[in-house]
Design an enzyme around this catalytic site. Structure first.
Site, PDB file in Angstrom:
ATOM      1  N   LYS A   1     -28.303  10.134   5.866  1.00 40.98           N
ATOM      2  CA  LYS A   1     -27.984   9.791   4.477  1.00 40.98           C
ATOM      3  C   LYS A   1     -27.414  11.016   3.802  1.00 40.98           C
ATOM      4  CE  LYS A   1     -28.671   6.173   1.643  1.00 40.98           C
ATOM      5  NZ  LYS A   1     -28.940   4.765   2.012  1.00 40.98           N
TER       6      LYS A   1
HETATM    7  N1  GLU Z   1     -26.279   2.483   2.007  1.00 44.95           N
HETATM    8  C1  GLU Z   1     -26.516   1.263   2.726  1.00 44.95           C
HETATM    9  C2  GLU Z   1     -27.966   1.218   3.197  1.00 44.95           C
HETATM   10  O1  GLU Z   1     -28.823   1.783   2.588  1.00 44.95           O
HETATM   11  C3  GLU Z   1     -25.505   1.021   3.839  1.00 44.95           C
HETATM   12  C4  GLU Z   1     -25.447   2.056   4.914  1.00 44.95           C
HETATM   13  C5  GLU Z   1     -24.296   1.831   5.884  1.00 44.95           C
HETATM   14  O2  GLU Z   1     -23.567   0.859   5.766  1.00 44.95           O
HETATM   15  O3  GLU Z   1     -24.143   2.695   6.759  1.00 44.95           O
HETATM   16  O4  GLU Z   1     -28.307   0.545   4.138  1.00 44.95           O
END
Ligand code: GLU
Length: 415
Positions: A103
């Site tokens: 992240k």
């Molecule tokens: N931010 C989204 C999540 O928390 C999507 C992450 C992604 O598509 O890689 O799952």
């Protein structure tokens, strides 16, 4: 309580259910593999230079490249990004996608920047994390405060530095730039698909259910729309600007149209009443969908909330101690790592399509996603029944088994 601490507590609840052979390796999941903190100097439109703090955490790369979004929000810090990256590790493993978890985030209020400032910030952030991202290393995507346009800038910055176009380095891009059909609506869709499956299992009829939604962004608005289209009454919608209530159900398409021409805010919508922010959790409704930020369902809310089903569109909205209370009150929680995994599932499809340079139809994408999500929630439901545990703990058991077995098979370097 912090988000990371909440994650650790969730992990602790899994420990007794793991086979001895992998239980003592759980510490791997308590230590993010790699954390990068960067300074992002941005030349503002008035000529001054402002510094922003940015992060990219790769929690685990045991099962494949890192995967996970980038958050632009004034409260972003290392602790939060660590937790969000860990939830991605669990999410990808629970869905059996061939990714680790990662992240990113920047501590910034994007609504206070001009479009040019936002672009400069995004490009400098992308350049600063350039060394650790890539289609085979770590693939960012949108999260709170980031958009397809921001993903396009990240893809372009990475590509300009490489000297060729590399679409597979980020997902959630615009469709004509290697993005996938269905990606924008996928997370909300997954909330509806998993939510309806679990509703069926607990004997709750979606067609007559009242629904309350917190957050009316990419996830909350699409989930609200799908429940509305399937006959539910969305009686309350809350965003950062207002809490709207309408006993007979809010006209969601109308609210979405209003929001579009109201600078993204729902405040002032005339076909509903505006109520006090704190009243949100006091409404009696069969389904609650927290689809904003983490740590909102506290022990006190858990003791008082009048509902049957909580669908976690957001990441980490429920404190572990609050979830214990919900469980004792027979309130079912569909955990983030399954409930909101529609987004990363279609991100996986986007990455596969980019690598193959072959693109699927929207129908193919939605059908494949529904199948993956239905199977995942059904496996998790079964596991929870077998072990008499929460759906979250069941999802964590499945995920931890996959991750730790991979970890053990790989061994420790140097041996
Ligand atoms: N931010 C989204 C999540 O928390 C999507 C992450 C992604 O598509 O890689 O799952």
């Amino acid at each position: 309580s912090t988000a990371w601490n909440n994650y650790l507590q969730q992990l602790k609840r899994v420990e007794p259910f793991l086979d001895e052979s992998i239980r003592d390796r759980l510490d791997f999941l308590r230590h993010p593999k790699r954390s990068l903190i960067v300074d992002i100097p941005v030349e503002m439109d008035d000529g001054s230079i402002q510094h922003f703090e940015g992060f990219r955490v790769q929690h685990s790369l045991a099962r494949g490249p890192g995967k996970g979004g980038v958050r632009f929000h004034p409260n972003v810090d290392l602790n939060e990004v660590m937790a969000l990256s860990a939830w991605m590790t669990i999410k990808c493993a629970a869905l059996n996608l061939p990714f680790g978890g990662a992240k990113g985030g920047v501590r910034v209020d994007p609504s206070k920047l001009s479009k040019r400032e936002l672009e400069r910030l995004t490009r400098r952030y992308a350049a600063e994390i350039n060394l650790i991202i890539g289609p085979q290393k770590d693939i960012p995507a949108p999260d709170v405060g980031t958009t397809p346009q921001i993903m396009a800038w990240m893809m372009d910055t990475f590509s300009m530095n490489a000297g060729n176009t590399i679409t597979g380095v980020v997902t959630g891009k615009p469709v004509h730039l290697g993005g996938s059909l269905g990606r924008a609506r996928a997370t909300g869709r997954g909330v509806f698909v998993t939510g309806s499956e679990v509703a069926k299992n607990i004997g709750l009829d979606v067609k007559t259910a009242k629904v309350c939604v917190q957050g009316f962004g990419n996830v909350g608005s699409e989930a609200a729309l799908l429940f509305h289209e399937h006959g539910s009454k969305v009686v309350c919608v809350q965003d950062h600007s207002a809490t709207l209530y309408q006993e007979n159900g809010i006209d969601i398409p109308k609210l979405m149209a209003y929001q579009q021409q109201n600078k993204g805010s729902i405040q002032g919508f005339s076909s509903s009443d505006e109520i006090e922010k704190d009243q949100f959790w006091n409404i009696a409704a069969e389904i609650f969908i927290p689809a904003a930020l983490e740590n909102v369902i506290t022990e006190e809310i858990a003791r008082n909330i009048q509902t049957k089903l909580i669908l976690e569109g957001a990441n980490g909205p429920t404190l572990a101690s609050a979830e214990d209370i919900l469980m004792s009150r027979d309130i079912t929680v569909v955990p983030d790592v399954i409930c909101n995994a529609g987004g990363v599932t279609v991100s996986y499809f986007e990455w596969v399509q980019d690598l193959a340079s072959y693109f699927w139809t929207e129908d193919e994408i939605n059908q494949r996603m529904d199948k993956i999500m239905r199977e995942a929630i059904s496996d998790v439901w079964q596991k929870a029944s077998q072990n008499q545990c929460s759906l979250r703990t069941a999802a964590y058991i499945l995920a931890c088994e996959r991750i730790l077995i991979a970890r053990i098979e790989r061994g420790i370097y140097p041996g």
